[in-house]
Design a protein around this motif. Structure first.
Motif, mmCIF file in Angstrom:
data_model
loop_
_atom_site.group_PDB
_atom_site.id
_atom_site.type_symbol
_atom_site.label_atom_id
_atom_site.label_comp_id
_atom_site.label_asym_id
_atom_site.label_seq_id
_atom_site.Cartn_x
_atom_site.Cartn_y
_atom_site.Cartn_z
ATOM 1 N N ARG A 241 -4.052 -15.001 11.656
ATOM 2 C CA ARG A 241 -4.745 -15.839 10.677
ATOM 3 C C ARG A 241 -4.890 -17.276 11.168
ATOM 4 N NH1 ARG A 241 -2.314 -15.335 4.777
ATOM 5 N NH2 ARG A 241 -4.088 -16.687 4.413
ATOM 6 N N SER A 261 -4.309 -9.197 5.548
ATOM 7 C CA SER A 261 -3.911 -9.973 4.373
ATOM 8 C C SER A 261 -5.099 -10.103 3.439
ATOM 9 C CB SER A 261 -3.425 -11.365 4.801
ATOM 10 O OG SER A 261 -2.994 -12.112 3.690
ATOM 11 N N SER A 272 -2.683 -9.574 -4.688
ATOM 12 C CA SER A 272 -2.544 -9.841 -3.259
ATOM 13 C C SER A 272 -1.841 -8.667 -2.595
ATOM 14 C CB SER A 272 -1.747 -11.135 -3.041
ATOM 15 O OG SER A 272 -1.739 -11.499 -1.675
ATOM 16 N N THR A 274 -0.691 -7.140 1.556
ATOM 17 C CA THR A 274 -0.658 -7.212 3.010
ATOM 18 C C THR A 274 -0.229 -5.847 3.533
ATOM 19 O OG1 THR A 274 1.643 -7.947 3.022
ATOM 20 C CG2 THR A 274 -0.054 -9.667 3.043
ATOM 21 N N SER A 378 4.805 -8.583 9.961
ATOM 22 C CA SER A 378 3.885 -9.061 8.928
ATOM 23 C C SER A 378 4.638 -9.261 7.618
ATOM 24 C CB SER A 378 2.764 -8.031 8.734
ATOM 25 O OG SER A 378 1.941 -8.376 7.638
ATOM 26 N N CYS A 381 3.607 -7.916 0.848
ATOM 27 C CA CYS A 381 3.165 -8.517 -0.422
ATOM 28 C C CYS A 381 2.471 -7.487 -1.286
ATOM 29 C CB CYS A 381 2.219 -9.683 -0.151
ATOM 30 S SG CYS A 381 1.659 -10.516 -1.659
#
Length: 452
Positions: A241, A261, A272, A274, A378, A381
């Motif tokens: 990112r 993400s 949200s 991920t 990572s 989420c």
């Protein structure tokens, strides 16, 4: 109990309609604000707004100043003045609060006509704040540091100080321990549920559409819908990112093994997710192949613990300590509050912090926002929102909006049967994506679940 990755029935896409707040609700809001600021010792309040910080203003008016600035002056007798720029002035006649509009060209865009040569102090004189005890409201809890600290432009603060008897930071009236915006009525819950459902449904559609070779922009277009204003920057990112400081979706294509993400938010809340663009752990790099055991499973257990323990009446520090025990901060390096309030904005404020004596109350809308950061992996989420509702509020919801209550119960049943999570009775899921988490994004039939 343990966390496993297993075949789980996917949630169903939900569709509900946006709900405009009733006149009765808007009147109740005004009365609550006046009652609270009078109890705090003010003669009137002034609420500052711009496009990014407009929710306190919108709470009473029903609209935002879009690309301009604005101020709302509310006196304890109920008189209201709206100080508006060139292109928003016409909204005064549509305002949900009865008002006297004052045209303030200085609140307009650069180089637009500045008709008349009044100073800012003159507009506040017209709004009758002279020799009044004024509570000035921005959007941050700076009053906890210093009541004389303001997150409002200097030229406005100085104009107010010139004529007011006194001026203090009064943002606590909206978001602090006495903040009126922390607690929601049934009508407000219905209003905010729409945004939660829209965000969650778009997230589910996006998860179902993930495919190697698709671009970030293609996927982000699925996250957005219905022309609603976002309360956060929409995120769809594949791989590393923030390359060249870019925050926004690009033409970058997804490749096998990428960390993904995704975030989208509207009034009422955010969704949200991920994960990795793989079908199983064998497609991960050797150093990340234990992602489930090392990171995702402990995180999901923390989400379960949050949902099964949060309840009306507990203190913020109590919930903080529960999460710190099951997901130790020193090991998993989460740094923010493990949960916060949501409303028109994605993050209103949070009663959940280490030494918080603030009570979690019935009518609060909260986001499950726990973000571990384990080196080499990572960040996991699965953020969505819930309503805290005691028995009295639950009964009111059943009576006033039985269809909404049925949605709560259907979601509760799904979370128990498919994800193995027994929600506390005070928890009403605001979408059917609460706790639904696919860490391996190409295996669309499997999600994390709790088993005995």
């Amino acid at each position: 109990m343990r966390v496993v990755l297993k075949n789980v029935e996917s949630p169903q896409i939900e569709y509900i309609s946006p709900q405009i707040l009733s006149d009765e609700t808007m009147e109740i809001r005004k009365e609550k604000v006046i009652k609270t600021f009078v109890q705090e010792g003010y003669d009137c309040i002034i609420i500052y707004a711009d496009v990014e910080h407009s929710a306190n203003f919108e709470y009473l008016t029903g609209f935002i100043p879009r690309f301009e600035e604005a101020c709302l002056v509310l006196h304890k007798n109920g008189d209201c003045y709206l100080l508006l720029g060139n292109e928003v002035l016409g909204m005064s006649k549509h305002s949900r609060i009865k008002n006297t509009p004052l045209h303030v060209p200085q609140f307009s865009l650069p180089d637009q006509p500045l008709e008349g040569k009044k100073e800012m102090v003159d507009y506040f004189k017209e709004a009758k704040i002279t020799n009044k005890k004024v509570g000035l409201i921005g959007w941050k809890a700076l009053y906890k540091i210093n009541k004389d600290m303001f997150d409002v432009p200097h030229y406005i603060v100085e104009a107010i100080k010139t004529i007011a008897l006194s001026v203090s930071n009064a943002t606590n009236i909206m978001i602090g321990e006495v903040g009126v915006r922390r607690i929601n009525t049934v009508d407000e819950i219905r209003h905010y549920e729409y945004g939660q459902v829209l965000a969650a449904s778009n997230m589910l559609k996006t998860l179902d559409s993930l495919q190697i070779g698709k671009t970030e922009i293609e996927m982000a277009s699925i996250l957005e819908s219905e022309g609603q204003r976002n309360n956060v920057v929409t995120i769809f990112s594949t791989g590393k990112r923030f390359a060249k400081a870019n925050l926004y979706p690009s033409m970058k294509k997804m490749i096998l093994g990428d960390a993904i993400s995704m975030t989208v938010g509207y009034k009422g809340g955010l969704s949200s997710r991920t994960g990795y663009l793989v079908s199983d752990k064998n497609q991960l790099s050797e150093t990340e192949s234990d992602y489930i055991e090392k990171v995702a499973a402990p995180y999901f257990n923390a989400v379960r613990t949050w949902l099964e323990n949060i309840h009306v009446g507990m203190s913020g520090k109590e919930l903080y300590a529960i999460i710190d025990r099951c997901l130790p901060k020193k090991i998993y390096r989460w740094s923010l509050n493990p949960g916060h309030l949501a409303a028109d904005e994605e993050w209103l404020c949070s009663p959940i912090y280490k030494d918080s004596n603030e009570s979690l109350e019935s009518g609060m809308i909260l986001q499950i926002d726990i973000i571990p950061s384990v080196e080499g992996y990572s960040k996991p989420c699965c953020e969505n929102g819930i309503l805290l509702a005691n028995e009295q509020l639950r009964e009111r919801i059943k009576y006033q909006d039985y269809e909404m209550w049925r949605r709560f119960e259907t979601r509760r049943q799904y979370i128990k049967e498919q994800l193995g999570i027994e929600l506390h009775e005070d928890v009403c899921p605001l979408s059917n994506m609460v706790a639904y988490y696919r860490p391996f994004l190409l295996d669309k039939g499997k999600a994390l679940s709790i088993i005995d």
